[in-house]
Design a protein around this motif. Sequence first.
Motif, PDB file in Angstrom:
ATOM      1  N   ILE A 136      33.279  38.930  39.996  1.00  0.00           N
ATOM      2  CA  ILE A 136      33.862  37.616  40.211  1.00  0.00           C
ATOM      3  C   ILE A 136      35.230  37.721  40.864  1.00  0.00           C
ATOM      4  N   LEU A 137      35.971  38.738  40.487  1.00  0.00           N
ATOM      5  CA  LEU A 137      37.333  38.881  41.013  1.00  0.00           C
ATOM      6  C   LEU A 137      37.390  39.645  42.327  1.00  0.00           C
ATOM      7  N   SER A 138      36.316  40.340  42.689  1.00  0.00           N
ATOM      8  CA  SER A 138      36.350  41.238  43.846  1.00  0.00           C
ATOM      9  C   SER A 138      36.593  40.563  45.191  1.00  0.00           C
ATOM     10  N   PRO A 139      36.211  39.277  45.412  1.00  0.00           N
ATOM     11  CA  PRO A 139      36.474  38.695  46.733  1.00  0.00           C
ATOM     12  C   PRO A 139      37.948  38.678  47.120  1.00  0.00           C
ATOM     13  N   PHE A 140      38.842  38.596  46.146  1.00  0.00           N
ATOM     14  CA  PHE A 140      40.277  38.631  46.428  1.00  0.00           C
ATOM     15  C   PHE A 140      40.878  39.871  45.791  1.00  0.00           C
ATOM     16  N   SER A 141      41.872  40.418  46.444  1.00  0.00           N
ATOM     17  CA  SER A 141      42.586  41.562  45.886  1.00  0.00           C
ATOM     18  C   SER A 141      43.507  41.104  44.766  1.00  0.00           C
ATOM     19  N   LEU A 142      44.033  42.057  44.020  1.00  0.00           N
ATOM     20  CA  LEU A 142      44.936  41.733  42.915  1.00  0.00           C
ATOM     21  C   LEU A 142      46.163  40.987  43.410  1.00  0.00           C
ATOM     22  N   GLU A 143      46.671  41.377  44.584  1.00  0.00           N
ATOM     23  CA  GLU A 143      47.855  40.701  45.123  1.00  0.00           C
ATOM     24  C   GLU A 143      47.575  39.230  45.410  1.00  0.00           C
TER      25      GLU A 143
END
Length: 506
Positions: A214-221
């Motif tokens: 779920i979180l992979s499309p955007f980077s942590l930054e």
Amino acid sequence: MSELSCLVKRRILLFLDSATSLEQYFSGIYVRFDSELLVALLSNGYSAASLSLVYRTERYAALQFHRIADWSYIAGFTWLGGSSWKPKNLQGIPIKAAFIPIHGYRDLIYVSEKNVWRLTGYDGEIMYELQYRLNFTTTFSIPEDRQYGIPKENGTWNGMVQKVATNQVTIGIGPFDYTDDRLDVVSYLPPIWNYKVTVYIRQPDIVMSTLQQILSPFSLEVWLVIMTIVVSLIASLASIWRLYSTHFSTRDDNAFNIQEYTTHVLGIFLLQGHGATLRILSWRLVYFVMYFLSTVLFIAYSAKFISNLSVRRPSLPFTDFEGLLEDGSYKIRLLAGNVYGKYLQESKESTLRQIYKQMIAPHVRDTGGEPLDNIQSLCSTPKTGYITTDRMVRIISGKMACTVLGLRDSYFPITASLIISKDSPFRRLFSNQIQALRRTGILKRMNDNTFPIKMTEVIKEPPSSVALDTVAIFFSILGTGILISMLIFAAEVAFQKRYGNNQRLH
């Protein structure tokens, strides 16, 4: 002429009378193919002459004459050989060559139509083309140790390098990496191969049903920036409402509070509308910014998320040599008899030296065998890496029981070619032919026929449907949300029964 054997590598011009029998004159004399002995046979009272190149293809072969020019006192020189006067016909002589078979790629097969043995693979195609152009036959042999060749402690060599260096064979077939120590004992033909050497490991299993999906499309930054923007927008709405309620009369001072601000902002980022808003420009401007930003982020997230669902991309635990060394849990193997171990051991980069010391040296005895067996072992042996070339992986990829991937960000480039005996009289002839094959694009055509260009945009199989395990995480989140909502509702009901109806739930 008895000292001719000492002058074979010099250019010699010899004048003889046309009545002289060259066969008798050079009887018992080995005129090497690369000697460039020119004989001018004079006639008509020395007013005319014919110029011929004289040589033997082998020590005891018949004397060959290659007429290249005529000369006369009146007309001068008339060249007969065009731009190149060097002979290119080896008269069908046998040339010994050594190779290491790779099952399914570099095999020796018998062609009954032509009654010859032919070597398959890119290397074999090159040798076959040279045979056709220069008119020679090839006698193949396999070194007993099946190694390319590295120096021993006593200064001698093993493998194909030893066979070529001691003139047991003339040519070593295969991609021999250019090294200084090999240049001391053998000669290289012009470069043929350019490839990358790195560590290959088994492709990790692709786990899709996780929170990371779920979180992979955007980077942590990006997620941190989005969270900062959400907090900033909540603060902006709170500030506007505080100033508005201070300077203007309102019917309900509690119409907007921190819960309402948070609900509004999060709802907008989830593309939800809200009916209760202030009719002032500053408030609406903040709402416009939120809706615009949420729409752009939603489009970007959806595109990447759909791509992740459609195309599953594996993720290696590390992508460079530094990450491999930091992980430290892998055992690295390499093919016995190649130069990669020495390259790592003597590298100027401390990381490569440490990789050899910690991950390769303790397992040197485990090396050896066929390339296919070594790479195939990656499928059955966990936490194992293998140092090889991208070319070798392409050769045997169709025979693998699993998929192997190389380090994306770290490799060292290698240039390789065939090797030939330093004493071979055909070294210059073979070098010229390799250059001609490269210049005319024949080498590239052979390579493309052997290794078809990988068309990344061509879908070989129809895309598979999204499986239940791929989207299980979303159903888990939905179920968890419903369960938590029911628990909270039960708690609210209990709270109401205990403290009375005078407590509002909103």
